[in-house]
Design a protein around this motif. Structure first.
Motif, PDB file in Angstrom:
ATOM      1  N   LYS A 218      49.411  40.003  35.946  1.00 40.88           N
ATOM      2  CA  LYS A 218      48.437  40.737  36.753  1.00 40.88           C
ATOM      3  C   LYS A 218      48.702  42.241  36.702  1.00 40.88           C
ATOM      4  O   LYS A 218      48.686  42.929  37.731  1.00 40.88           O
TER       5      LYS A 218
ATOM      6  N   SER B 229      38.478  33.502  32.454  1.00 41.25           N
ATOM      7  CA  SER B 229      38.624  33.744  33.891  1.00 41.25           C
ATOM      8  C   SER B 229      39.830  34.617  34.191  1.00 41.25           C
ATOM      9  O   SER B 229      39.822  35.404  35.140  1.00 41.25           O
TER      10      SER B 229
ATOM     11  N   ASP C  99      39.798  38.923  35.860  1.00 40.27           N
ATOM     12  CA  ASP C  99      40.593  39.430  36.982  1.00 40.27           C
ATOM     13  C   ASP C  99      41.553  40.530  36.564  1.00 40.27           C
ATOM     14  O   ASP C  99      42.327  41.017  37.397  1.00 40.27           O
TER      15      ASP C  99
END
Length: 378
Positions: A82, A155, A159
């Motif tokens: 992330k 997906s 993000d």
């Protein structure tokens, strides 16, 4: 007992001083934040991972087959952790490069695969990790595993914040005297603007701190030379001089930011002097030597590998001495699902042993008689 207490105390001190950022871990020896390259075997060779604020150079092979694999692992690890990505290329579309990232393998898939392969074999675990609970073992996870035969789920990419740079049109054809190529100047300016705008600089105070992963694909290739617009001229370009100067300036930017840069360079298109200067201006450098098109391609002793991996330069951050890996005889192999770096293991030389047996069986022609039982034969 005292030594173990001292180690635990130093780890607590390091953790208290270093920020807790997703996808990072502190280096106990020099209190430097580390991120994973996406290849666990490579992390071990360079001291546990890439230090935040550093630049890594990958000298690609002559055919440009394996440098892209390193870059895809580096970007995929950023998606899994992330973190923010910055992708720049003039050879291919950056969107195409991101769309080809390998798929992330879940922990459950790894456990199931391990159970299938080791039904009758008890796995050996280090003594200090034997009594850890499952939650404590998950905390030790630093990097992830990927499947090269599949692409990453879209997906995950939705993000992730990704900055693309391909610069189809030049903004300024007359850069300062630092560069003769305006593309390098504009790329540095764009990276600098991203670091400032999204608060990756060390003096910034964002609400949530993260790491910027800068991936520069095939820097220095002929595609990085700009094509002048009609009826306009661009001053003569010194590609070799611009390349090492760019890395020097990029390293200065990384030092003052929570960012890490990985650059792939086509070795066959860069002079040796320029490459030596580029290696001097980065923190970590790796050279790939493929067996393709060389005599080693038909060598049966090297049939399990695809090429040699040379550690040209190892980082020395906040320390006097460089990292010393266990072995420098390294080779890499690319399989359908994974890319592995291993210590080079060669099979025994059977031809040499056979030759020795033949030499022992033939009569010796030393001083004295020709009899094998003669005491003068030696």
């Amino acid at each position: 007992m005292d030594s173990t207490k001292n180690e635990s105390n130093t780890e607590k001190v390091v953790k208290s001083r270093v920020l807790s950022i997703p996808g990072t871990k502190p280096n106990v020896q020099n209190a430097q934040l580390l991120i994973s390259t996406g290849i666990p075997s490579l992390d071990l060779l360079i001291g546990g991972g890439l230090a935040v604020g550093t630049v890594m150079l990958i000298e690609d092979d002559a055919y440009g087959c394996y440098g892209d694999v390193f870059l895809k692992y580096f970007l995929a690890e950023g998606v899994a952790s992330k973190q923010t990505l910055y992708v720049a290329s003039k050879d291919i579309r950056t969107t195409k490069l991101v769309s080809e990232l390998p798929a992330l393998i879940n922990d459950e898939d790894i456990e199931n695969e391990t159970k299938d392969k080791n039904k009758d074999i008890k796995m050996s675990i280090a003594w200090r990790y034997q009594h850890l609970s499952t939650t404590e073992q998950k905390k030790l996870t630093f990097s992830h595993y990927y499947d090269l035969s599949k692409t990453m789920d879209q997906s995950f990419l939705k993000d992730t914040v990704i900055h693309h740079w391909d610069n189809e049109k030049l903004i300024n054809n007359t850069p300062p005297n630092t560069f003769s190529n305006p593309i390098y100047h504009e790329l540095l300016q764009d990276i600098k603007n991203v670091l400032k705008k999204f608060e990756f600089e060390t003096n910034a105070k964002p609400e949530k701190r993260t790491i910027l992963r800068v991936a520069l694909h095939s820097l220095g290739s002929p595609f990085w030379i700009p094509i002048p617009p009609p009826n306009e001229t661009i001053r003569p370009i010194s590609r070799n001089r611009d390349l090492d100067m760019f890395m020097f300036c990029l390293k200065a930017l990384m030092r003052s930011a929570y960012a890490v840069a990985v650059i792939t360079v086509p070795t066959g298109m860069i002079t040796e002097d320029c490459m030596a200067r580029c290696v001097h201006n980065v923190d970590t450098a790796i050279r790939l030597e493929t067996f393709m098109g060389t005599p080693n391609e038909k060598n049966p002793a090297l049939s399990d590998y695809n090429g040699f991996l040379n550690l040209t330069k190892l980082p020395s951050i906040n320390t006097v001495e460089q990292i010393q890996p266990a072995s420098l005889d390294l080779a890499f192999k690319l399989r359908r699902k994974k890319f592995v770096i291993e210590k080079l293991h060669l099979p025994p030389e059977l031809a040499e042993s056979r030759q020795r047996e033949q030499d022992d069986s033939t009569p010796s022609f030393g001083c004295g008689s020709f009899s094998k039982q003669s005491k003068l034969d030696f």
